[in-house]
Design a protein around this motif. Structure first.
Motif, PDB file in Angstrom:
ATOM      1  N   ILE A  68       0.838  -1.201   0.000  1.00 35.82           N
ATOM      2  CA  ILE A  68       0.000   0.000   0.000  1.00 35.82           C
ATOM      3  C   ILE A  68       0.876   1.255   0.000  1.00 35.82           C
ATOM      4  N   ALA A  69       1.937   1.236   0.793  1.00 31.93           N
ATOM      5  CA  ALA A  69       2.824   2.389   0.862  1.00 31.93           C
ATOM      6  C   ALA A  69       3.463   2.674  -0.488  1.00 31.93           C
ATOM      7  N   PHE A  70       3.971   1.631  -1.164  1.00 32.15           N
ATOM      8  CA  PHE A  70       4.567   1.821  -2.483  1.00 32.15           C
ATOM      9  C   PHE A  70       3.526   2.272  -3.507  1.00 32.15           C
ATOM     10  N   ALA A  71       2.269   1.858  -3.323  1.00 31.92           N
ATOM     11  CA  ALA A  71       1.217   2.275  -4.247  1.00 31.92           C
ATOM     12  C   ALA A  71       1.004   3.783  -4.199  1.00 31.92           C
ATOM     13  N   LEU A 395       2.748   4.961 -17.508  1.00 35.77           N
ATOM     14  CA  LEU A 395       2.965   3.641 -18.098  1.00 35.77           C
ATOM     15  C   LEU A 395       4.255   2.994 -17.609  1.00 35.77           C
ATOM     16  N   GLY A 396       5.226   3.830 -17.197  1.00 36.05           N
ATOM     17  CA  GLY A 396       6.517   3.314 -16.781  1.00 36.05           C
ATOM     18  C   GLY A 396       6.683   3.263 -15.277  1.00 36.05           C
ATOM     19  N   GLY A 397       7.025   4.387 -14.670  1.00 34.90           N
ATOM     20  CA  GLY A 397       7.442   4.392 -13.281  1.00 34.90           C
ATOM     21  C   GLY A 397       6.327   4.409 -12.254  1.00 34.90           C
ATOM     22  N   ALA A 398       5.124   4.780 -12.634  1.00 30.60           N
ATOM     23  CA  ALA A 398       4.057   5.006 -11.661  1.00 30.60           C
ATOM     24  C   ALA A 398       3.925   3.871 -10.656  1.00 30.60           C
ATOM     25  N   PHE A 399       3.775   2.667 -11.167  1.00 32.30           N
ATOM     26  CA  PHE A 399       3.551   1.537 -10.277  1.00 32.30           C
ATOM     27  C   PHE A 399       4.654   0.490 -10.378  1.00 32.30           C
ATOM     28  N   ALA A 400       5.816   0.899 -10.909  1.00 29.50           N
ATOM     29  CA  ALA A 400       6.925  -0.051 -11.025  1.00 29.50           C
ATOM     30  C   ALA A 400       7.329  -0.628  -9.661  1.00 29.50           C
ATOM     31  N   PRO A 401       7.489   0.187  -8.605  1.00 28.70           N
ATOM     32  CA  PRO A 401       7.814  -0.411  -7.307  1.00 28.70           C
ATOM     33  C   PRO A 401       6.710  -1.325  -6.787  1.00 28.70           C
ATOM     34  N   THR A 402       5.444  -0.936  -7.019  1.00 28.66           N
ATOM     35  CA  THR A 402       4.325  -1.768  -6.577  1.00 28.66           C
ATOM     36  C   THR A 402       4.300  -3.088  -7.339  1.00 28.66           C
ATOM     37  N   ILE A 403       4.497  -3.020  -8.656  1.00 27.11           N
ATOM     38  CA  ILE A 403       4.535  -4.224  -9.479  1.00 27.11           C
ATOM     39  C   ILE A 403       5.686  -5.130  -9.040  1.00 27.11           C
ATOM     40  N   ALA A 404       6.854  -4.536  -8.806  1.00 22.77           N
ATOM     41  CA  ALA A 404       8.008  -5.322  -8.366  1.00 22.77           C
ATOM     42  C   ALA A 404       7.723  -6.010  -7.036  1.00 22.77           C
ATOM     43  N   THR A 405       7.118  -5.287  -6.100  1.00 23.19           N
ATOM     44  CA  THR A 405       6.780  -5.873  -4.796  1.00 23.19           C
ATOM     45  C   THR A 405       5.790  -7.022  -4.951  1.00 23.19           C
ATOM     46  N   ALA A 406       4.775  -6.815  -5.793  1.00 23.66           N
ATOM     47  CA  ALA A 406       3.761  -7.852  -6.010  1.00 23.66           C
ATOM     48  C   ALA A 406       4.355  -9.078  -6.703  1.00 23.66           C
ATOM     49  N   LEU A 407       5.267  -8.861  -7.649  1.00 25.36           N
ATOM     50  CA  LEU A 407       5.884  -9.987  -8.352  1.00 25.36           C
ATOM     51  C   LEU A 407       6.728 -10.838  -7.413  1.00 25.36           C
TER      52      LEU A 407
END
Length: 462
Positions: A68-71, A395-407
């Motif tokens: 949630i924080a990264f989101a 499209l790039g950085g917005a949710f990259a940390p969130t996506i990485a955490t979820a992956l």
């Protein structure tokens, strides 16, 4: 009947006076200072997310508090287009300079207020809500800042040095990261352990007040962009620049956005705070100390800065497109080396992985200002540059940390993150291949017909 006047010679302002080297140096200095302050404010939040906010503002919300924080880093990107639309509209109608002054103020106020915001223990659910609102204001400001800074730099530049002049707002990103990580690392030394969580993290946010005053002073001394000054003198400004942009250049906006997305997703492994959080998480596989990791990120910001400047130099000699293609190759190598080096748990190798990655990041970011400026006609350029950038950021950085955490949570491995970043790099490469190199195209309003010819391969005049 056309009311166009003859084009001014290279290096002349609309009044006919030669733009001196001193004028141009002042523009470059103001651009670097202003964008550094803006990105310091933006990145200090992302740095704090992985170190502080998950515990102080989101931990009571459950097991997914880190996610949630990264989101919240990504939420601000959703409002970048709003900032880009507003800045593009007002920047094309009223000038680049006035927009830059207001984006600086908005960013500084939002950042300073975060520094005095009570945490969850003090005011409950209102704490994360207010934090997100302030992050949204940062996103609006960032959405409008970049386009104005880019145009001030590139539109003042001599034709054969647009790449280097355009690199000046670009190095504001690594400088902002360097400053944000460095100040956080310093506070981790001054206020170690619990003291950092209690008050140490707030100091970098409050420091924004001083930086904003410096940025304001420097920027107000710079003259308006000569291209806009000429548009204003001729009264040839677009009435609805955003509408004209999407009516005539919608596909170009999408392709330009994808070019940036390929860089931004990878860059946000550090600027979005993911590597910092991943490496220092006490419950994670590494559990490294906060200070050394922050210093490693600070060091990588230096290599990013140097590679960005080098890319600006190369862009003036071998073209924007060729420089980008070299950058995508370097970035792909960096992506595949990043996590194998980080996962050793050695801070020195973590720095090496980030340093290698930043070589490619610099070469896919340094030429962007010149590339974007040369893609769009003068009358709608602020809108085109700002909106393409904002969409690319989503499209790039917005949710990259969130996506990485979820992956990592879903697969238990960082290899999935590597393939995600490699895929984004390839998307950026393909988008670059779709664009013609327009290095040196005239930027003034006298050349709108030439500027309106589509730079997309296979497209004719629009």
């Amino acid at each position: 009947m056309s009311t166009r006047q003859p084009a001014a010679p290279e290096g002349f302002t609309p009044t006919g006076t030669i733009a001196t080297s001193a004028d141009r140096r002042r523009v470059v200095f103001a651009t670097v200072v202003g964008t550094t302050v803006e990105w310091y404010d933006f990145f200090i939040y992302a740095t704090a997310v992985g170190l502080v906010f998950g515990q102080l503002f989101f931990a009571p919300l459950g097991a997914n508090s880190a996610l949630i924080a990264f989101a919240t880093v990504g939420v601000s990107f959703l409002f970048r287009p709003l900032g880009a639309f507003l800045a593009g509209h007002f920047g094309d109608k009223y000038g680049r300079k006035v927009v830059l002054m207001w984006t600086l103020i908005l960013m500084g106020v939002a950042t300073a207020l975060i520094g005095v915001l009570p945490d969850y223990e003090a005011i409950g659910i209102l704490a994360p809500i207010l934090l997100v609102v302030l992050r949204i204001l940062q996103g609006v400001s960032a959405g409008g800042e970049w386009g104005g800074a880019v145009l001030m730099a590139v539109e003042h530049a001599p034709k054969k040095r647009r790449g280097m002049f355009g690199a000046s707002p670009q190095i504001g990103v690594p400088l902002g990261l360097l400053l944000a990580s460095g100040v956080m690392a310093l506070m981790a030394m001054i206020a170690p352990g619990d003291a950092f969580l209690e008050w140490g993290w707030r100091v970098p946010f409050l420091l924004s007040v001083v930086l904003i005053l410096i940025g304001w002073y420097v920027r107000r001394r710079v003259e308006e962009s000569p291209v806009f000054a000429e548009l204003n003198a001729r009264k040839e400004k677009a009435q609805m620049p955003v509408v004209q942009l999407f009516r005539k250049h919608a596909l170009l906006v999408v392709i330009a956005a994808l070019v940036f997305a390929g860089n931004n997703a990878v860059g946000y492994m550090t600027t979005g705070g993911y590597i910092q959080g991943y490496a220092t998480n006490p419950d994670g596989p590494l559990g490294l100390e906060r200070g050394p990791v922050l210093w490693a990120v600070t060091g990588s910001a230096v290599t990013w800065l140097l590679s960005t400047l080098a890319a600006g130099w190369f862009a003036d000699r071998i073209g924007r497109r060729t420089t980008y293609l070299i950058g995508w190759g370097l970035q792909l190598v960096g992506v595949f080396l990043l996590f194998p080096l980080v996962n050793t748990g050695d801070v020195g190798l973590l720095f090496l992985g980030l340093a290698i990655l930043t070589l490619g990041l610099g070469f896919t970011y340094g030429p962007q200002a010149a590339l974007y400026t040369e893609l769009f006609p003068a009358s709608i350029r602020f809108s085109g540059v700002s909106i393409s950038y904002a969409i690319g950021a989503i499209l790039g950085g917005a949710f990259a940390p969130t996506i990485a955490t979820a992956l990592v949570q879903a697969t238990g491995s960082t290899q999935s993150v590597t393939w995600y970043l490699a895929g984004m790099t390839v998307i950026g490469l393909i988008a670059t291949l779709l664009l013609r190199d327009r290095s040196g195209i005239p930027l003034g309003p006298d050349h709108e017909d030439e500027q309106s010819v589509s730079p997309i391969y296979g497209m004719s005049k629009v």
